[in-house]
Design a protein around this motif. Structure first.
Motif, mmCIF file in Angstrom:
data_model
loop_
_atom_site.group_PDB
_atom_site.id
_atom_site.type_symbol
_atom_site.label_atom_id
_atom_site.label_comp_id
_atom_site.label_asym_id
_atom_site.label_seq_id
_atom_site.Cartn_x
_atom_site.Cartn_y
_atom_site.Cartn_z
ATOM 1 N N GLN A 167 0.840 -1.208 0.000
ATOM 2 C CA GLN A 167 0.000 0.000 0.000
ATOM 3 C C GLN A 167 0.874 1.256 0.000
ATOM 4 O O GLN A 167 0.609 2.207 -0.735
ATOM 5 C CB GLN A 167 -0.918 0.011 1.218
ATOM 6 N N ARG A 168 1.948 1.241 0.793
ATOM 7 C CA ARG A 168 2.857 2.376 0.859
ATOM 8 C C ARG A 168 3.545 2.598 -0.485
ATOM 9 O O ARG A 168 3.595 3.727 -0.989
ATOM 10 C CB ARG A 168 3.906 2.157 1.951
ATOM 11 N N ARG A 169 4.036 1.516 -1.113
ATOM 12 C CA ARG A 169 4.707 1.647 -2.413
ATOM 13 C C ARG A 169 3.733 2.129 -3.496
ATOM 14 O O ARG A 169 4.095 2.906 -4.367
ATOM 15 C CB ARG A 169 5.366 0.323 -2.819
ATOM 16 N N GLU A 170 2.491 1.681 -3.412
ATOM 17 C CA GLU A 170 1.480 2.146 -4.365
ATOM 18 C C GLU A 170 1.215 3.637 -4.182
ATOM 19 O O GLU A 170 1.138 4.386 -5.164
ATOM 20 C CB GLU A 170 0.181 1.360 -4.187
ATOM 21 N N GLU A 171 1.080 4.076 -2.944
ATOM 22 C CA GLU A 171 0.857 5.496 -2.674
ATOM 23 C C GLU A 171 2.025 6.349 -3.160
ATOM 24 O O GLU A 171 1.831 7.440 -3.692
ATOM 25 C CB GLU A 171 0.619 5.722 -1.178
ATOM 26 N N GLU A 172 3.252 5.853 -2.980
ATOM 27 C CA GLU A 172 4.431 6.587 -3.437
ATOM 28 C C GLU A 172 4.476 6.690 -4.964
ATOM 29 O O GLU A 172 4.941 7.689 -5.506
ATOM 30 C CB GLU A 172 5.709 5.905 -2.934
ATOM 31 N N ALA A 173 3.991 5.669 -5.644
ATOM 32 C CA ALA A 173 4.015 5.648 -7.108
ATOM 33 C C ALA A 173 2.881 6.460 -7.719
ATOM 34 O O ALA A 173 3.004 6.954 -8.842
ATOM 35 C CB ALA A 173 3.943 4.205 -7.617
ATOM 36 N N ALA A 174 1.794 6.598 -6.983
ATOM 37 C CA ALA A 174 0.583 7.224 -7.537
ATOM 38 C C ALA A 174 0.800 8.703 -7.832
ATOM 39 O O ALA A 174 1.556 9.393 -7.150
ATOM 40 C CB ALA A 174 -0.579 7.047 -6.571
ATOM 41 N N LEU A 175 0.121 9.174 -8.857
ATOM 42 C CA LEU A 175 0.080 10.604 -9.158
ATOM 43 C C LEU A 175 -0.814 11.284 -8.127
ATOM 44 O O LEU A 175 -1.579 10.613 -7.428
ATOM 45 C CB LEU A 175 -0.458 10.813 -10.572
ATOM 46 N N PRO A 176 -0.774 12.606 -8.036
ATOM 47 C CA PRO A 176 -1.598 13.301 -7.028
ATOM 48 C C PRO A 176 -3.099 13.032 -7.157
ATOM 49 O O PRO A 176 -3.821 13.081 -6.172
ATOM 50 C CB PRO A 176 -1.300 14.781 -7.266
ATOM 51 N N LEU A 177 -3.568 12.765 -8.369
ATOM 52 C CA LEU A 177 -4.984 12.468 -8.584
ATOM 53 C C LEU A 177 -5.120 11.051 -9.101
ATOM 54 O O LEU A 177 -4.213 10.536 -9.773
ATOM 55 C CB LEU A 177 -5.582 13.427 -9.622
ATOM 56 N N ASP A 178 -6.262 10.409 -8.823
ATOM 57 C CA ASP A 178 -6.459 9.077 -9.394
ATOM 58 C C ASP A 178 -6.745 9.226 -10.890
ATOM 59 O O ASP A 178 -7.068 10.316 -11.370
ATOM 60 C CB ASP A 178 -7.534 8.288 -8.632
ATOM 61 N N PRO A 179 -6.599 8.141 -11.652
ATOM 62 C CA PRO A 179 -6.743 8.237 -13.112
ATOM 63 C C PRO A 179 -8.080 8.817 -13.581
ATOM 64 O O PRO A 179 -8.117 9.581 -14.553
ATOM 65 C CB PRO A 179 -6.574 6.794 -13.586
ATOM 66 N N SER A 180 -9.163 8.495 -12.889
ATOM 67 C CA SER A 180 -10.470 9.031 -13.280
ATOM 68 C C SER A 180 -10.524 10.537 -13.089
ATOM 69 O O SER A 180 -11.061 11.264 -13.927
ATOM 70 C CB SER A 180 -11.592 8.366 -12.482
ATOM 71 N N GLN A 181 -9.946 11.017 -11.999
ATOM 72 C CA GLN A 181 -9.908 12.454 -11.765
ATOM 73 C C GLN A 181 -8.989 13.150 -12.761
ATOM 74 O O GLN A 181 -9.296 14.251 -13.230
ATOM 75 C CB GLN A 181 -9.477 12.752 -10.332
ATOM 76 N N MET A 182 -7.873 12.506 -13.078
ATOM 77 C CA MET A 182 -6.968 13.067 -14.089
ATOM 78 C C MET A 182 -7.703 13.210 -15.422
ATOM 79 O O MET A 182 -7.590 14.238 -16.093
ATOM 80 C CB MET A 182 -5.730 12.172 -14.274
ATOM 81 N N ALA A 183 -8.448 12.175 -15.807
ATOM 82 C CA ALA A 183 -9.193 12.216 -17.079
ATOM 83 C C ALA A 183 -10.270 13.287 -17.031
ATOM 84 O O ALA A 183 -10.469 14.018 -18.016
ATOM 85 C CB ALA A 183 -9.801 10.848 -17.372
ATOM 86 N N ALA A 184 -10.965 13.395 -15.902
ATOM 87 C CA ALA A 184 -12.012 14.416 -15.767
ATOM 88 C C ALA A 184 -11.417 15.813 -15.866
ATOM 89 O O ALA A 184 -11.969 16.684 -16.549
ATOM 90 C CB ALA A 184 -12.743 14.239 -14.435
ATOM 91 N N ARG A 185 -10.289 16.023 -15.201
ATOM 92 C CA ARG A 185 -9.640 17.344 -15.243
ATOM 93 C C ARG A 185 -9.216 17.680 -16.670
ATOM 94 O O ARG A 185 -9.409 18.794 -17.142
ATOM 95 C CB ARG A 185 -8.446 17.380 -14.304
ATOM 96 N N ARG A 186 -8.649 16.697 -17.385
ATOM 97 C CA ARG A 186 -8.227 16.939 -18.774
ATOM 98 C C ARG A 186 -9.415 17.248 -19.678
ATOM 99 O O ARG A 186 -9.345 18.157 -20.491
ATOM 100 C CB ARG A 186 -7.492 15.718 -19.313
ATOM 101 N N ALA A 187 -10.474 16.437 -19.551
ATOM 102 C CA ALA A 187 -11.653 16.647 -20.397
ATOM 103 C C ALA A 187 -12.270 18.019 -20.127
ATOM 104 O O ALA A 187 -12.626 18.743 -21.058
ATOM 105 C CB ALA A 187 -12.675 15.544 -20.157
ATOM 106 N N ALA A 188 -12.377 18.377 -18.863
ATOM 107 C CA ALA A 188 -12.929 19.687 -18.509
ATOM 108 C C ALA A 188 -12.014 20.803 -19.017
ATOM 109 O O ALA A 188 -12.495 21.845 -19.484
ATOM 110 C CB ALA A 188 -13.123 19.789 -17.002
ATOM 111 N N GLY A 189 -10.708 20.577 -18.940
ATOM 112 C CA GLY A 189 -9.753 21.564 -19.429
ATOM 113 C C GLY A 189 -9.915 21.849 -20.905
ATOM 114 O O GLY A 189 -9.729 22.989 -21.355
ATOM 115 N N LEU A 190 -10.278 20.831 -21.676
ATOM 116 C CA LEU A 190 -10.522 21.035 -23.107
ATOM 117 C C LEU A 190 -11.699 21.980 -23.349
ATOM 118 O O LEU A 190 -11.789 22.619 -24.395
ATOM 119 C CB LEU A 190 -10.778 19.697 -23.800
ATOM 120 N N LEU A 191 -12.586 22.043 -22.364
ATOM 121 C CA LEU A 191 -13.751 22.937 -22.450
ATOM 122 C C LEU A 191 -13.504 24.268 -21.736
ATOM 123 O O LEU A 191 -14.419 25.071 -21.581
ATOM 124 C CB LEU A 191 -14.977 22.251 -21.844
ATOM 125 N N GLY A 192 -12.274 24.455 -21.258
ATOM 126 C CA GLY A 192 -11.934 25.694 -20.563
ATOM 127 C C GLY A 192 -12.396 25.734 -19.121
ATOM 128 O O GLY A 192 -12.495 26.803 -18.528
#
Length: 169
Positions: free
Chosen positions: A40-65
């Protein structure tokens, strides 16, 4: 008659996708708690600040400004998560209808392909998560088991809903 069958299949597929995604969240949570603390610790260290679904949501929303933050970002992540489940559910239906696979075989192919193509392939390729080497093997095992469970849950929901919809065909 074909239009009616198509509409019923579409409704069954959407309902099954929602049901399977919701139940898979519970499977994921249970499996995450069962992971060793070191993994669990190694997974947390490897993870990006946002989970993949949130990253995708942020990117998609960013395309719409739109700049998603806070609760909107959390909700956007859930929308992407459920949309992914809904979008993958037709794989099972196609395997059953046109591949003529047994429900169990179609469930395993559907879930296994989801784990390999999305988690291990597309998600890191799009930069929504680090590459597979960054995570401990337990993370990959949990992901595979979770996606196989998704396939089984989709199969169960589709087959039950198809059985219930026969009188409407």
């Amino acid at each position: 008659m074909r239009l009616r069958a198509f509409v019923i299949d579409s409704l069954v597929t959407a309902a099954a996708g929602l049901i399977a995604t919701h139940l898979t969240n519970t499977v994921q949570a249970v499996l995450a708690r069962l992971m060793p603390a070191d993994a669990q610790r190694r997974e947390e260290e490897a993870a990006l600040p946002l989970d993949p679904s949130q990253m995708a949501a942020r990117r998609a929303a960013g395309l719409l400004g739109i700049d998603l933050r806070g609760k909107a970002l959390e909700n956007g992540g859930w929308v992407v998560h459920y949309a992914t489940g809904l979008g993958w559910t037709p794989v099972y239906v196609l395997l059953r209808r046109y591949g003529r696979l047994h429900p169990g075989g179609a469930a395993l192919v559907c879930g296994g392909a989801m784990a390999l193509l999305l988690d291990e392939g597309l998600v890191p390729a799009l930069g929504l998560a680090r590459g597979p080497q960054a995570y401990p093997w337990e993370t990959h095992a949990r992901g595979l088991v979770t996606h196989l469970a998704f396939g089984v849950l989709v199969a169960a929901a589709v087959e039950l809903l198809w059985t219930g919809s026969r009188r409407w065909r």
